[in-house]
Design a protein around this motif. Structure first.
Motif, short mmCIF file in Angstrom:
data_model
loop_
_atom_site.label_atom_id
_atom_site.label_comp_id
_atom_site.label_asym_id
_atom_site.label_seq_id
_atom_site.Cartn_x
_atom_site.Cartn_y
_atom_site.Cartn_z
N ILE A 69 24.34 -10.21 -9.04
CA ILE A 69 23.72 -10.49 -7.79
C ILE A 69 23.41 -12.06 -7.59
N GLY A 70 22.73 -12.59 -8.49
CA GLY A 70 22.41 -14.16 -8.55
C GLY A 70 23.44 -15.01 -8.37
N LEU A 71 24.63 -14.42 -9.09
CA LEU A 71 25.83 -15.30 -9.16
C LEU A 71 26.39 -15.21 -7.64
N LEU A 249 25.72 -13.68 -24.04
CA LEU A 249 24.85 -14.40 -24.82
C LEU A 249 23.76 -14.82 -24.06
N MET A 250 24.54 -15.45 -22.78
CA MET A 250 23.66 -16.17 -21.84
C MET A 250 22.70 -15.29 -21.13
N VAL A 251 23.11 -13.89 -20.68
CA VAL A 251 22.57 -12.92 -20.22
C VAL A 251 21.09 -12.49 -21.28
N PHE A 270 18.23 -13.00 -12.93
CA PHE A 270 18.58 -13.27 -11.55
C PHE A 270 18.57 -14.77 -11.08
N LEU A 271 17.41 -15.52 -11.65
CA LEU A 271 17.17 -17.20 -11.30
C LEU A 271 18.43 -17.67 -12.15
N ALA A 272 18.88 -17.23 -13.25
CA ALA A 272 19.99 -18.00 -13.87
C ALA A 272 21.37 -17.73 -13.19
N GLY A 273 21.47 -16.55 -12.52
CA GLY A 273 22.68 -16.26 -11.69
C GLY A 273 22.75 -17.15 -10.65
N VAL A 274 21.48 -17.23 -9.86
CA VAL A 274 21.54 -18.29 -8.70
C VAL A 274 21.91 -19.65 -9.29
#
Length: 625
Positions: A69-71, A249-251, A270-274
């Motif tokens: 969702i963040g992406l 790995l990132m998630v 979520f923050l990482a996706g944004v």
């Protein structure tokens, strides 16, 4: 090992059987997973105590969903949607939380429990509603766009909700030591499930704040500056699975870091996706993680269904059903009031209200999380699961109610259409992208046109740019006659609705046998339907643009512009001739694959085309030689 394989077989088998069946019945995949869990759990008793442990594993699917969702949330796009997100979506969430929390307090629950219940029921089902809107072609309506905005606002609101829920149980899980440091209290389950080292235990309050902010800064900086060199390094391995390993790995690393500082893993991912929403690796990450997210989320919903306590439902079915209907009624009243406040059209108002009145799949996530944090009692959690599931099961019925309301409103609103007071040489029915170009081209040659469309917003937009158009149903005989059907030379049918286009062509042909009718077709079978209805010239909406794209491909493969144009023209002529022949063999209501003579003739014509093009290519090669 054998027990694990047996359980995996049951869960996967239930999903493979139930989900496609639910999708075919129009219930959606989420309800399919829930029903699968209900069948293998409470009904058949095929799964037992392992369900709760498996649910903890499956919750990682929620973490992946929030990363994806963040992406999707480009910060600039969010800013452009701020009015609907903060206004419409924010008000819906806050008002629903306030109303349902107040009701929970009135029923005798303490404030922290009531707030948690309000959060749970403030959310709607993104999966069910978006799938239904897409299937019914309602996504591009004003009501559909407003509904999507609220769903997006709810998806974003899940993040602060997950962050706030543990605070509702802070006295039970966190305390201050005499030296001012934060100390986590022991839980009744022990610490065997918390093997991750905590970075904040024993720190003073200001230290917890600094470490937490530092973790968030690490996520932002790593997403901004480290992803590009890491992806470049992985690229040199030339192994497709390394991209998937890096995405996982990132998630996982982000989730672990957030857990170590006491934050929700979902908040961090979520923050990482944004942060990565504008990167060139966004689509790569989406494609790598989507299958894992789908399977883990499906597994999560199956475990929810398997864990539903039906003894609660059968013990007091009237109360549970009354609670589900009460929640939907409260949400419906708030949604309808907001639709009035934001001046949605009548039809859009009902779509917005009935489409979002249910509880959603994120409610299951919040219930599960609240139970883990000790915010909700086990008995109440079971009741909330039942209420949420029942409201989702009722949702398909609400869309049927919406269609009945719209049908009745359409009958009433027929008299509100514009009065057509112009007549033209060319009548254009439908002013979408196709009709607009036809109208501008014909008018540029000095020919008078009359445009009719049943989409009021499109007609109003057209008027702003100086083009005259009338709002009304082009299939109505009285409106066509007012537009000059008796004297017009050409009727252009550019309607999106397939059945309406066929109906209009059929009526116009009977009313004016000499009228030249040009019709837009969606596909090959629609061509046959329009041909049967009496259209003279039929244009497939993507055919000419596809021919042009094919010609460009041939030119870039080495053919000269003349040779590519020759191939394009030969294909065009052959296809038109083949369509006329095959139209005579087509049978209304019968799939073309079930008409033997049609299939046989289509194969013959295709072979003929290949021979013609091969002969032409050989002739061109001889000329060049």
């Amino acid at each position: 090992m054998e027990s694990f394989l047996f359980q995996a077989t049951i869960y996967l088998g239930a999903a493979v059987i139930a989900v496609p069946l639910a999708a075919r019945l129009g219930l959606g995949s989420v309800l399919g997973y829930l029903l699968a869990g209900i069948v293998i759990g409470p009904v058949a008793g095929l799964v037992g105590s392992e369900t709760q442990d498996l649910q903890h594993f499956a919750e990682f699917g929620v973490v992946m969903m929030l990363f994806l969702i963040g992406l999707e949330l480009d910060p600039r796009a969010l800013w452009n949607m701020r009015q609907r997100l903060l206004g419409l979506g924010g008000l819906q969430i806050l008002l629903t939380m306030l109303a349902i929390s107040s009701g929970a307090v009135a029923m005798g629950y303490d404030l922290s429990t009531a707030v948690a219940v309000g959060m749970i029921f403030a959310l709607s089902s993104t999966a069910i509603v978006l799938q239904t809107l897409t299937e019914k072609g309602l996504m591009q309506t004003s009501g559909g766009r407003s509904t999507f905005s609220v769903l997006l606002a709810q998806d974003i609101a899940v993040i602060p909700m997950l962050a706030l829920l543990p605070l509702l149980a802070v006295p039970a899980v966190m305390s201050l030591a005499p030296d001012g440091s934060m100390v986590r209290a022991a839980t009744e389950h022990g610490d065997e499930h918390h093997a991750v080292v905590s970075l904040v235990d024993g720190l003073p309050g200001w230290g917890v704040t600094l470490v937490t902010l530092g973790a968030v800064a690490i996520v932002i900086l790593a997403g901004t500056f480290l992803t590009r060199p890491v992806f470049r390094y992985i690229h040199h391995a030339r192994l497709r699975e390394m991209y998937t390993a890096l995405a996982l790995l990132m998630v996982v690393a982000t989730a672990v870091l957030m857990t170590m500082v006491g934050l929700s893993p979902a908040l961090g991912t979520f923050l990482a996706g944004v942060v990565l929403a504008n990167s060139e690796f966004r689509h790569e990450l989406e494609s790598d993680l989507a299958p894992f997210k789908g399977l883990l989320l499906g597994l999560f919903f199956i475990t929810v269904g398997a864990g539903i306590d039906f003894t609660l439902l059968f013990g007091d079915p009237a109360r549970i059903l009354a609670l589900a209907l009460a929640v939907m009624l409260i949400k419906g009243l708030i949604l309808y009031a907001l639709a009035l406040l934001f001046k949605l059209h009548k039809k859009d108002r009902w779509l917005f209200t009935l489409g979002l009145a249910q509880a959603g799949e994120f409610g299951f996530v919040l219930i599960s999380f609240s139970l883990q944090q000790g915010v909700l009692a086990e008995a109440l959690g079971g009741q909330l699961l039942l209420v949420t599931a029942l409201s989702m099961l009722i949702t398909p019925l609400l869309f049927i109610v919406y269609e009945l309301i719209i049908k009745r409103m359409s009958d009433v609103e027929e008299a509100e259409h514009d009065e057509v007071d112009e007549q033209g040489t060319v009548i254009i029915a439908g002013i979408g992208r196709f009709g607009q170009i036809v109208n501008r081209l014909v008018q540029s040659a000095g020919v008078n046109t009359v445009v009719v469309d049943n989409d009021l917003s499109t007609v109003q937009m057209m008027r702003k740019f100086g083009f005259r158009g009338f709002f009304g149903d082009p299939t109505r005989p009285d409106l066509l006659n007012a537009a000059g059907l008796e004297d017009a030379k050409i009727l252009v049918v550019a309607l999106d609705d397939r059945e309406a286009a066929n109906k209009l062509v059929s009526y116009a042909r009977k009313a004016r046998p000499d009228l030249h009718i040009i019709a837009r077709a969606r596909d090959r079978v629609h061509v046959y339907e329009l041909y049967d209805a009496g259209a003279d010239d039929i244009v497939r909406e993507l055919f000419d643009s596809s021919l042009r794209a094919g010609r460009y491909a041939l030119e870039n493969l080495g053919l000269s512009e003349f040779e590519a144009a020759e191939v394009e023209q030969a294909f065009y002529q052959h296809d038109r001739k083949a369509l006329r022949e095959l139209a005579e063999l087509w049978k209304p209501g019968v799939p073309i694959t079930e008409i033997p003579e049609y299939v046989a003739r289509a194969r013959e014509l295709n072979n003929t085309l290949e021979l013609e093009l091969t002969a032409r290519q050989q002739a061109n090669e001889k000329k060049r030689a």
